[in-house]
Design an enzyme around this catalytic site. Structure first.
Site, PDB file in Angstrom:
ATOM      1  N   PRO A 156      39.434  53.194  40.325  1.00 21.72           N
ATOM      2  CA  PRO A 156      39.949  52.940  38.988  1.00 21.72           C
ATOM      3  C   PRO A 156      40.949  51.805  38.969  1.00 21.72           C
ATOM      4  CG  PRO A 156      40.366  55.196  39.722  1.00 21.72           C
ATOM      5  CD  PRO A 156      40.046  54.387  40.907  1.00 21.72           C
ATOM      6  N   GLU A 157      40.763  50.911  38.018  1.00 17.85           N
ATOM      7  CA  GLU A 157      41.703  49.836  37.785  1.00 17.85           C
ATOM      8  C   GLU A 157      42.378  50.110  36.438  1.00 17.85           C
ATOM      9  OE1 GLU A 157      39.811  46.013  38.412  1.00 17.85           O
ATOM     10  OE2 GLU A 157      38.293  46.918  39.694  1.00 17.85           O
ATOM     11  N   LYS A 171      48.354  50.686  37.799  1.00 17.10           N
ATOM     12  CA  LYS A 171      47.404  51.776  38.046  1.00 17.10           C
ATOM     13  C   LYS A 171      48.110  53.104  38.229  1.00 17.10           C
ATOM     14  CE  LYS A 171      44.625  48.225  40.265  1.00 17.10           C
ATOM     15  NZ  LYS A 171      44.336  47.609  41.566  1.00 17.10           N
ATOM     16  N   ARG A 186      37.930  60.792  48.887  1.00 16.22           N
ATOM     17  CA  ARG A 186      38.484  60.011  50.006  1.00 16.22           C
ATOM     18  C   ARG A 186      39.949  60.302  50.273  1.00 16.22           C
ATOM     19  NH1 ARG A 186      36.249  53.966  49.403  1.00 16.22           N
ATOM     20  NH2 ARG A 186      37.196  53.788  51.456  1.00 16.22           N
ATOM     21  N   ARG A 241      54.269  30.019  43.251  1.00 13.80           N
ATOM     22  CA  ARG A 241      53.653  30.431  44.511  1.00 13.80           C
ATOM     23  C   ARG A 241      52.552  29.460  44.906  1.00 13.80           C
ATOM     24  NH1 ARG A 241      55.083  34.660  41.582  1.00 13.80           N
ATOM     25  NH2 ARG A 241      56.008  36.501  42.547  1.00 13.80           N
ATOM     26  N   ARG A 282      38.231  41.371  50.300  1.00 15.35           N
ATOM     27  CA  ARG A 282      37.449  42.039  49.258  1.00 15.35           C
ATOM     28  C   ARG A 282      36.198  41.233  48.957  1.00 15.35           C
ATOM     29  NH1 ARG A 282      41.005  45.168  46.556  1.00 15.35           N
ATOM     30  NH2 ARG A 282      39.152  46.393  46.155  1.00 15.35           N
TER      31      ARG A 282
END
Length: 280
Positions: A2-3, A59, A114, A158, A270
């Site tokens: 879930p995001e 989240k 998990r 950055r 990812r």
DNA sequence: AAACAAACCTGTGCGC
DNA sequence: TGCGCACAGGTTTGTT
């Protein structure tokens, strides 16, 4: 899994169905789910208590209690919250059950194969010690509102790969792998651009893309993938996956330009899907 | 400072 | 059909 959009959908479900109902009993199966404190701490902290609100930052789901404490739930990769009638058969990996007062008698389940997810009751006056990551969390594009100027400052201060920066919860909170790739595609910018290399128009597009992708996904109730792992609090899947333009579409024709094929590479650990023609 | 790998777990899908 | 491996929505930690 879930995001931000999925957690927001769950938050709305908690607000509608759980807030205001006293918790009469608490069961904790797997202690790993409550590893930050202990099984007994969660039971003691929630038994007899009532959620007075449901908030979300990034989240994280944050629910103040009428005891003065606060409940934090993080679903991580495979966590789910579901409300069901008491005496309904529980799914495998149901680690925490909150019994809710009311008629019919219902339960709130925390299901998490998990076991990366967690639940904890903490004292908000001691937040710096008990929930240090909340203090270090970046701006939530929806909850806090993210202005173009804020985003421009975050990017320019950055020198980082754009994808890694967007996924960094200390910078911007709530974007995960799916919505990151979808956002970059909509903004027509590549994942491997350096954050301080974006032009003014590109920053404008990225800012608009972040908000429109997240808002559209919330509107759709989030994304439920082929494994149907993500469901809302009533067990219903979201349908934003039908709008995915790049995520999990490697090798397929780009839906935006219709000319190039979607590529898949590993970035920041990812899997990353993008259109090499649309995104520059 | 930033990039990368590994770690935490379980389940699923794929190639052989 | 069965086995072993790669990989999965997240985040932290440690190493270059």
């Amino acid at each position: 899994m879930p995001e931000l959009p999925e957690v927001e959908t769950v938050r709305r479900g908690i607000e509608a169905q759980v807030v205001g109902r006293r918790i009469t009993r608490v069961e904790v199966g797997r202690e790993r789910t409550v590893r930050r404190t202990s099984r007994q701490a969660l039971i003691d902290g929630l038994t007899g208590a009532t959620l007075t609100a449901a908030h979300r930052r990034g989240k994280y789901l944050l629910c103040p209690l009428d005891t003065g404490d606060e409940l934090m739930v993080h679903l991580r990769m495979s966590g789910r919250l579901m409300v069901a009638d008491a005496n309904t058969e529980r799914p495998p990996h149901t680690h925490v059950v909150l019994h809710l007062e009311g008629d019919p008698r219902q339960e709130l389940w925390f299901v998490d194969p998990r076991t990366f997810g967690e639940m904890v009751v903490f004292d908000p006056t001691n937040i710096a010690v008990e929930m240090p990551e909340l203090a270090r969390m970046g701006v939530d594009p929806i909850t806090d509102g993210l202005t173009r100027a804020q985003l421009a400052a975050l990017l320019r201060s950055r020198h980082r790969q754009l994808k890694a920066l967007l996924l960094d919860q200390h910078v911007i909170a709530g974007i995960g792998n799916i919505y990151c790739d979808e956002t970059l595609h909509l903004a027509r910018v590549r994942h491997d651009r350096s954050s301080d290399s974006l032009t003014g128009p590109e920053i404008t597009r990225l800012h608009a893309a972040i908000l429109s992708v997240l808002e559209a996904a919330i509107e759709a109730g989030g994304s439920t993938l082929a494994d149907t792992q993500y469901v809302d609090i009533e067990g219903q899947g979201g349908w934003f996956q039908v709008h995915h333009k790049v995520y999990d579409r490697a090798g397929q024709r780009c839906l935006t330009c219709g000319k190039a094929d979607i590529q898949r590479v590993m970035v920041a650990g990812r899997s990353t899907c993008f259109c090499p023609r649309c995104q520059r």
